[in-house]
Design an enzyme around this catalytic site. Sequence first.
Site, PDB file in Angstrom:
ATOM      1  CE  LYS A 172     -17.608  26.424  21.451  1.00  0.00           C
ATOM      2  NZ  LYS A 172     -18.564  26.566  20.357  1.00  0.00           N
ATOM      3  CD  GLU A 245     -20.490  39.512  32.334  1.00  0.00           C
ATOM      4  OE1 GLU A 245     -21.726  39.579  32.530  1.00  0.00           O
ATOM      5  OE2 GLU A 245     -19.654  39.958  33.133  1.00  0.00           O
ATOM      6  CB  CYS A 279     -27.476  39.089  27.593  1.00  0.00           C
ATOM      7  SG  CYS A 279     -26.281  40.333  27.132  1.00  0.00           S
ATOM      8  CD  GLU A 378     -31.396  34.719  28.810  1.00  0.00           C
ATOM      9  OE1 GLU A 378     -30.767  33.639  28.747  1.00  0.00           O
ATOM     10  OE2 GLU A 378     -30.850  35.832  28.728  1.00  0.00           O
TER      11      GLU A 378
HETATM   12  P1  NAD Z   1     -24.845  28.770  25.118  1.00  0.00           P
HETATM   13  O1  NAD Z   1     -24.551  28.759  26.566  1.00  0.00           O
HETATM   14  O2  NAD Z   1     -25.664  27.689  24.543  1.00  0.00           O
HETATM   15  O3  NAD Z   1     -23.473  28.726  24.279  1.00  0.00           O
HETATM   16  C1  NAD Z   1     -22.460  29.698  24.468  1.00  0.00           C
HETATM   17  C2  NAD Z   1     -21.121  29.108  24.016  1.00  0.00           C
HETATM   18  O4  NAD Z   1     -20.754  28.052  24.918  1.00  0.00           O
HETATM   19  C3  NAD Z   1     -21.167  28.494  22.624  1.00  0.00           C
HETATM   20  O5  NAD Z   1     -19.950  28.768  21.950  1.00  0.00           O
HETATM   21  C4  NAD Z   1     -21.297  27.011  22.925  1.00  0.00           C
HETATM   22  O6  NAD Z   1     -20.826  26.180  21.895  1.00  0.00           O
HETATM   23  C5  NAD Z   1     -20.428  26.894  24.173  1.00  0.00           C
HETATM   24  N1  NAD Z   1     -20.693  25.705  24.999  1.00  0.00           N
HETATM   25  C6  NAD Z   1     -21.857  25.005  25.120  1.00  0.00           C
HETATM   26  N2  NAD Z   1     -21.679  23.961  25.977  1.00  0.00           N
HETATM   27  C7  NAD Z   1     -20.394  24.010  26.409  1.00  0.00           C
HETATM   28  C8  NAD Z   1     -19.623  23.218  27.304  1.00  0.00           C
HETATM   29  N3  NAD Z   1     -20.139  22.168  27.940  1.00  0.00           N
HETATM   30  N4  NAD Z   1     -18.326  23.554  27.530  1.00  0.00           N
HETATM   31  C9  NAD Z   1     -17.796  24.640  26.920  1.00  0.00           C
HETATM   32  N5  NAD Z   1     -18.472  25.419  26.040  1.00  0.00           N
HETATM   33  C10 NAD Z   1     -19.763  25.129  25.798  1.00  0.00           C
HETATM   34  O7  NAD Z   1     -25.459  30.214  24.789  1.00  0.00           O
HETATM   35  P2  NAD Z   1     -26.020  30.750  23.378  1.00  0.00           P
HETATM   36  O8  NAD Z   1     -27.339  30.090  23.121  1.00  0.00           O
HETATM   37  O9  NAD Z   1     -24.957  30.684  22.333  1.00  0.00           O
HETATM   38  O10 NAD Z   1     -26.249  32.294  23.702  1.00  0.00           O
HETATM   39  C11 NAD Z   1     -27.399  32.805  24.307  1.00  0.00           C
HETATM   40  C12 NAD Z   1     -27.128  33.072  25.782  1.00  0.00           C
HETATM   41  O11 NAD Z   1     -26.045  33.981  25.918  1.00  0.00           O
HETATM   42  C13 NAD Z   1     -28.287  33.734  26.480  1.00  0.00           C
HETATM   43  O12 NAD Z   1     -28.472  33.128  27.736  1.00  0.00           O
HETATM   44  C14 NAD Z   1     -27.824  35.170  26.669  1.00  0.00           C
HETATM   45  O13 NAD Z   1     -28.413  35.857  27.742  1.00  0.00           O
HETATM   46  C15 NAD Z   1     -26.365  34.986  26.865  1.00  0.00           C
HETATM   47  N6  NAD Z   1     -25.621  36.213  26.590  1.00  0.00           N
HETATM   48  C16 NAD Z   1     -25.072  36.891  27.650  1.00  0.00           C
HETATM   49  C17 NAD Z   1     -24.378  38.070  27.438  1.00  0.00           C
HETATM   50  C18 NAD Z   1     -23.751  38.812  28.575  1.00  0.00           C
HETATM   51  O14 NAD Z   1     -22.787  39.505  28.339  1.00  0.00           O
HETATM   52  N7  NAD Z   1     -24.249  38.686  29.783  1.00  0.00           N
HETATM   53  C19 NAD Z   1     -24.235  38.558  26.133  1.00  0.00           C
HETATM   54  C20 NAD Z   1     -24.812  37.850  25.087  1.00  0.00           C
HETATM   55  C21 NAD Z   1     -25.488  36.666  25.326  1.00  0.00           C
END
Ligand code: NAD
Length: 475
Positions: A172, A245, A279, A378
């Site tokens: 997904k 992550e 990130c 963040e």
């Molecule tokens: P997010 O947590 O909002 O969403 C990430 C994914 O999780 C999406 O596909 C979303 O639809 C899904 N999701 C949301 N709620 C869920 C639930 N209850 N159950 C299962 N899946 C769910 O994050 P975002 O806004 O898409 O991305 C930004 C974040 O990602 C920032 O915090 C960034 O630091 C982090 N990030 C981390 C890394 C790393 O490797 N550490 C890399 C890139 C981004």
Amino acid sequence: MGIHQNLVAGEWVDGADAAPNINPSDTNDVVGEYAMASREQVADAVAAARSAGPAWRRTTTQARSDILFKIGSELFERRDELGELLAREEGKTRAEATGEVGRASQIFRFFGGETVRLGGERLPSVRPGIDVTIGREPVGVIGIITPWNFPIAIPAWKIAPALAFGNTVVFKPSELTCASAWALADIIRRAGVPAGVFNLVMGTGPVVGQAIVDGVDAVTFTGSVATGRKIVGAAAARMIHVQAEMGGKNPLVVLDDADFDVAVDCAVDGSFYQTGQRCTASSRLIVQEGIHDRFVDVVAERLGRLTIDHALKSGTQVGPVVDGRQLDQDMSYIDLGDREGARKVVSGQRLNRETPGFYLSPTLFADTTNDMRINREEIFGPVASVIRVKSYDEALAVANDTEFGLSAGIVTTSRKHASHFEANAEAGLTMVNLPTAGLDYHVPFGGRKASSYGPREQGRYAAEFYTIVKTSYAG
Ligand code: NAD
């Protein structure tokens, strides 16, 4: 324009609903319509992945390697076209997006090699007449849930090792970046992956993401800490393997003895390129007092010269913020910095360009303290804070005083301080005289504390999550 469908059991299928994918550089540009799966459709995808598992794990490593190389080759050949698509849906610049597609291609080829290299161990038993071997087996059905900010590289670094080591996949992507995910799914399907081995289910987190976590044998997630916490909790309740992550509040320490130009380059690139939406972005610039004032002046001057515009326009250095919600979040943290008493050296403004988009100029705060919320939470936008410190020891203490621990950088010409920082920074990645962002694909990636949960991703360490160890005794 037709709807881009989900891929379930080898067939393209409609979802329960569909949603438009909007270009953040030009909100009049609809990149495409993408199907949104229902919970039932996710259950079908998990069932398809489960029934495809036994035959897939019996395929030869050569067959799997050939498929992964084929995927990597097509990504490489189409990197310009797919880079344009990625830039259009996510808003990073064409160069950043094309580079990301190239990275995805390298990752598939790397794991094409790892497939045939995965080995075990044979040890003498402590008892007579017994052989002991240690081998690795696939885990089963892997659920892959990814964010929007690296819409093809992050899926690649999860899908490639999952398939390489004989697992099947239910994937997904973020609902904001389905175009890159759909294009990747199409390439994977045409590369000869058997029906059911790889499934794409697009949709929201609470519906599709949750249904994945409820059905699979292991889940790998990248995204925010808040979502990660929910997923890790749900996975623990089912006692399935989980890897998460998450976010960062990454420090870049600049000491008085730093090469000045390197320090400025590291700050401008690490904090503001890719619109600060990495990130590993350095959001806390921890600067020693002797170099502080000149550093702040020159970084501010460089930020004033950045070209912020449509991601696909030539000359653009920083594209728009990904969507309206993220833009509101960035603006609210900029207001918060004001209220907390930070000095705005460069003031982030909403910008108008030829096309309507989510354009925001960089913000640089100075005279901040590490206990301000802008330095603890963040923001995930083009916003960085400077924290003034007296000494290296104070800089290290401030760098480590955070709930996160992804990447930590230092700019110094002192070997002693560089190696002390490498050994004592509480982070999964350390960078000396380099921006906090920017990684190789063949070595492990991951953080500590709230930034990361479970085994490392990427490189040969990926096998820790995507395989299960079996110890076999034979008399
Ligand atoms: P997010 O947590 O909002 O969403 C990430 C994914 O999780 C999406 O596909 C979303 O639809 C899904 N999701 C949301 N709620 C869920 C639930 N209850 N159950 C299962 N899946 C769910 O994050 P975002 O806004 O898409 O991305 C930004 C974040 O990602 C920032 O915090 C960034 O630091 C982090 N990030 C981390 C890394 C790393 O490797 N550490 C890399 C890139 C981004």
